[in-house]
Design an enzyme around this catalytic site. Structure first.
Site, PDB file in Angstrom:
ATOM      1  N   GLU A  95       0.837  -1.190   0.000  1.00  0.00           N
ATOM      2  CA  GLU A  95       0.000   0.000   0.000  1.00  0.00           C
ATOM      3  C   GLU A  95       0.883   1.254   0.000  1.00  0.00           C
ATOM      4  O   GLU A  95       1.965   1.277   0.592  1.00  0.00           O
ATOM      5  CB  GLU A  95      -0.909   0.006   1.228  1.00  0.00           C
ATOM      6  CG  GLU A  95      -1.977  -1.095   1.124  1.00  0.00           C
ATOM      7  CD  GLU A  95      -3.013  -1.039   2.242  1.00  0.00           C
ATOM      8  OE1 GLU A  95      -4.194  -1.245   1.930  1.00  0.00           O
ATOM      9  OE2 GLU A  95      -2.649  -0.798   3.397  1.00  0.00           O
ATOM     10  N   CYS A 119       7.736  -5.133  15.131  1.00  0.00           N
ATOM     11  CA  CYS A 119       7.377  -4.276  16.270  1.00  0.00           C
ATOM     12  C   CYS A 119       5.959  -4.644  16.712  1.00  0.00           C
ATOM     13  O   CYS A 119       5.077  -4.849  15.873  1.00  0.00           O
ATOM     14  CB  CYS A 119       7.437  -2.807  15.869  1.00  0.00           C
ATOM     15  SG  CYS A 119       9.049  -2.344  15.227  1.00  0.00           S
ATOM     16  N   CYS A 122       2.747  -2.605  15.469  1.00  0.00           N
ATOM     17  CA  CYS A 122       2.610  -2.264  14.043  1.00  0.00           C
ATOM     18  C   CYS A 122       1.865  -3.351  13.289  1.00  0.00           C
ATOM     19  O   CYS A 122       2.219  -4.529  13.362  1.00  0.00           O
ATOM     20  CB  CYS A 122       4.001  -2.067  13.447  1.00  0.00           C
ATOM     21  SG  CYS A 122       3.979  -1.769  11.668  1.00  0.00           S
ATOM     22  N   CYS A 346      -0.415   5.769   9.942  1.00  0.00           N
ATOM     23  CA  CYS A 346       0.839   5.082  10.249  1.00  0.00           C
ATOM     24  C   CYS A 346       0.591   3.762  10.946  1.00  0.00           C
ATOM     25  O   CYS A 346      -0.187   3.692  11.889  1.00  0.00           O
ATOM     26  CB  CYS A 346       1.683   5.926  11.186  1.00  0.00           C
ATOM     27  SG  CYS A 346       2.531   7.211  10.350  1.00  0.00           S
TER      28      CYS A 346
HETATM   29  N1  SAH Z   1      10.002   0.607   9.295  1.00  0.00           N
HETATM   30  C1  SAH Z   1      10.171   1.996   9.389  1.00  0.00           C
HETATM   31  C2  SAH Z   1       9.242   2.798   8.503  1.00  0.00           C
HETATM   32  C3  SAH Z   1       7.805   2.369   8.442  1.00  0.00           C
HETATM   33  S1  SAH Z   1       6.789   2.523   9.876  1.00  0.00           S
HETATM   34  C4  SAH Z   1      10.045   2.450  10.828  1.00  0.00           C
HETATM   35  O1  SAH Z   1       9.638   1.664  11.663  1.00  0.00           O
HETATM   36  O2  SAH Z   1      10.404   3.591  11.099  1.00  0.00           O
HETATM   37  C5  SAH Z   1       6.362   4.243   9.901  1.00  0.00           C
HETATM   38  C6  SAH Z   1       6.042   4.793  11.288  1.00  0.00           C
HETATM   39  O3  SAH Z   1       4.756   4.354  11.754  1.00  0.00           O
HETATM   40  C7  SAH Z   1       7.043   4.373  12.336  1.00  0.00           C
HETATM   41  O4  SAH Z   1       7.429   5.449  13.143  1.00  0.00           O
HETATM   42  C8  SAH Z   1       6.251   3.375  13.125  1.00  0.00           C
HETATM   43  O5  SAH Z   1       6.798   3.200  14.378  1.00  0.00           O
HETATM   44  C9  SAH Z   1       4.883   3.996  13.127  1.00  0.00           C
HETATM   45  N2  SAH Z   1       3.808   3.093  13.524  1.00  0.00           N
HETATM   46  C10 SAH Z   1       3.802   1.743  13.436  1.00  0.00           C
HETATM   47  N3  SAH Z   1       2.640   1.256  13.953  1.00  0.00           N
HETATM   48  C11 SAH Z   1       1.906   2.319  14.323  1.00  0.00           C
HETATM   49  C12 SAH Z   1       0.592   2.455  14.883  1.00  0.00           C
HETATM   50  N4  SAH Z   1      -0.174   1.408  15.118  1.00  0.00           N
HETATM   51  N5  SAH Z   1       0.159   3.702  15.149  1.00  0.00           N
HETATM   52  C13 SAH Z   1       0.913   4.782  14.872  1.00  0.00           C
HETATM   53  N6  SAH Z   1       2.141   4.721  14.322  1.00  0.00           N
HETATM   54  C14 SAH Z   1       2.639   3.494  14.065  1.00  0.00           C
HETATM   55 FE1  SF4 Z   2       8.494  -1.966  12.943  1.00  0.00          FE
HETATM   56 FE2  SF4 Z   2       6.340  -1.728  11.397  1.00  0.00          FE
HETATM   57 FE3  SF4 Z   2       8.525  -0.205  10.912  1.00  0.00          FE
HETATM   58 FE4  SF4 Z   2       8.539  -2.871  10.433  1.00  0.00          FE
HETATM   59  S1  SF4 Z   2       7.268  -1.320   9.416  1.00  0.00           S
HETATM   60  S2  SF4 Z   2      10.125  -1.674  11.458  1.00  0.00           S
HETATM   61  S3  SF4 Z   2       7.296  -3.653  12.115  1.00  0.00           S
HETATM   62  S4  SF4 Z   2       7.206  -0.107  12.720  1.00  0.00           S
END
Ligand code: SAH
Ligand code: SF4
Length: 355
Positions: A95, A119, A122, A346
């Site tokens: 996406e 994570c 996420c 996000c």
């Molecule tokens: N993998 C990279 C980039 C993609 S995630 C990273 O982790 O930085 C983009 C952002 O969305 C990151 O800061 C991540 O921590 C955040 N994120 C992930 N899950 C989320 C959620 N459920 N609510 C809000 N932000 C979230």
């Molecule tokens: Fe963590 Fe999601 Fe970023 Fe992957 S995309 S590193 S699981 S926050």
């Protein structure tokens, strides 16, 4: 597997394009013309590339294509945020999201199908990692967005509706460094898409050894998904912290700053999780953790997704947390979630299905 599929030109570097053209017996100066048709004008049909001789166009269309991923689904939120579910040749999907502001906006791009970092908060991380995206698949997400808004050729100045890029979609960009770096060089090329490096932000969960290379090899802005002020909490919510603990991430940030220059800020993204990382003591820990590295914070209310194990901190708590950071001299705005009605915010992106 499709036999005799035409080779796609999207995602080739200028040097690779030069090699392809020379294999057709074409002169090197044709590279610039073809590059401009593809990346400045957004043209996908060789027959319409009128500055190229007819014989060249014929040769190109015999063996090559300039394609886009298939738009499997497009949704537009009540707040005008737009999300695409894109399908690639092997059937994998990602996406991408466009988040509009008044007269500009950011395209949020994915770098992998799924994510192996896992994570806990996420949605992407809760799904299986499938594969890296190629440079072409990364660049073409932005090209789909430009098609959608008709922003071809590349506007000479401001305004641009698609003015910024954030690598904050699915996947961990620093675990796909070579393809991400190649894609961003194509996106920044001044004769094509021409996006300034100052308008591109790469976000990472903290793959420490690669962080300085964002400054030395790519040159874009850096955001770190910090989300915790000490190793104990970070280990709990981001298992990658056991491999690259906070001290290593922070020292890699110092090295990034040394290479990028003292005027370069680093944004620390901090998800506000109720009862987990949102106490006053956490804010104070954060202040000493990032001292002296030109830090800005971005406080992110947690976006819930079906089956997620956390709740967002209440708004008063987020405001209070922000005020502690601000009193210590840090910018600490609270991010407004966009596109929640279409699960485009996000951490909500995924590849298997779409609401
Ligand atoms: N993998 C990279 C980039 C993609 S995630 C990273 O982790 O930085 C983009 C952002 O969305 C990151 O800061 C991540 O921590 C955040 N994120 C992930 N899950 C989320 C959620 N459920 N609510 C809000 N932000 C979230
Ligand atoms: Fe963590 Fe999601 Fe970023 Fe992957 S995309 S590193 S699981 S926050």
């Amino acid at each position: 597997m499709v036999l005799n599929a035409k080779k796609d030109l999207i995602g080739l570097s200028r040097e690779e394009l030069r090699e392809e053209l020379s294999s057709l017996g074409e002169k090197p100066f044709r590279v610039k013309q073809l590059w401009q048709w593809i990346y400045n004008k957004g043209e996908t049909d060789f027959a319409k590339m009128s500055s190229l001789p007819a014989a060249t166009r014929d040769k190109l269309s015999e063996g090559y294509q300039v394609s886009r991923p298939q738009i499997v689904k497009e949704q537009t939120s009540v707040d005008r945020t737009r999300k695409w579910l894109l399908g690639f040749a092997d059937g994998e999907k990602v996406e991408s999201v466009y988040i509009p502001e008044e007269d500009r906006g950011a395209v949020c791009i994915s770098t992998q199908v799924g994510c192996a970092v896992g994570c806990k908060f996420c949605h992407t991380g809760s799904q299986k990692f499938m594969r890296n995206l190629s440079a072409g698949e990364i660049v073409s997400q932005f090209m789909v967005a430009r098609d959608s808004y008709g922003e071809w050729p590349t506007p000479a100045g401001e305004p641009r509706y698609l003015s910024n890029i954030v690598l904050m979609g699915m996947g961990e960009p620093l675990l796909n460094f070579a393809n991400v770096s190649k894609a961003l060089k194509i996106i920044m090329d001044e004769e094509g898409i021409c996006m300034s490096r100052r308008r591109i932000t790469l976000s990472t969960a903290g793959i420490a050894p690669k962080i300085p290379q964002v400054a030395s090899e790519i040159g874009v802005k850096l955001a770190i998904s910090l989300h915790a002020s000490n190793n104990e909490v970070r280990n709990q919510i981001m298992p990658i912290n056991r491999k690259y603990p906070l001290e290593e991430v922070i020292s890699a940030c110092r090295e990034f700053r040394r290479l990028a220059g003292p005027r370069q800020h680093i944004t620390f993204e901090y998800l506000m999780l109720d009862g987990i990382n949102d106490k006053d003591s956490h804010a104070k820990e954060l202040i000493s953790l990032v001292a002296g590295i030109g830090a800005k914070f971005n406080l992110i209310p947690f976006n819930e997704w079906p089956g997620c194990p956390y709740k967002s901190s209440p708004p008063e708590r987020v405001k209070h947390f922000s005020s502690i950071l601000q009193k210590a001299g840090f910018a600490a705005p609270v991010r407004v979630a966009r596109g929640q009605d279409i699960l485009a915010a996000c951490g909500q992106l995924k590849s298997k299905f779409s609401v």
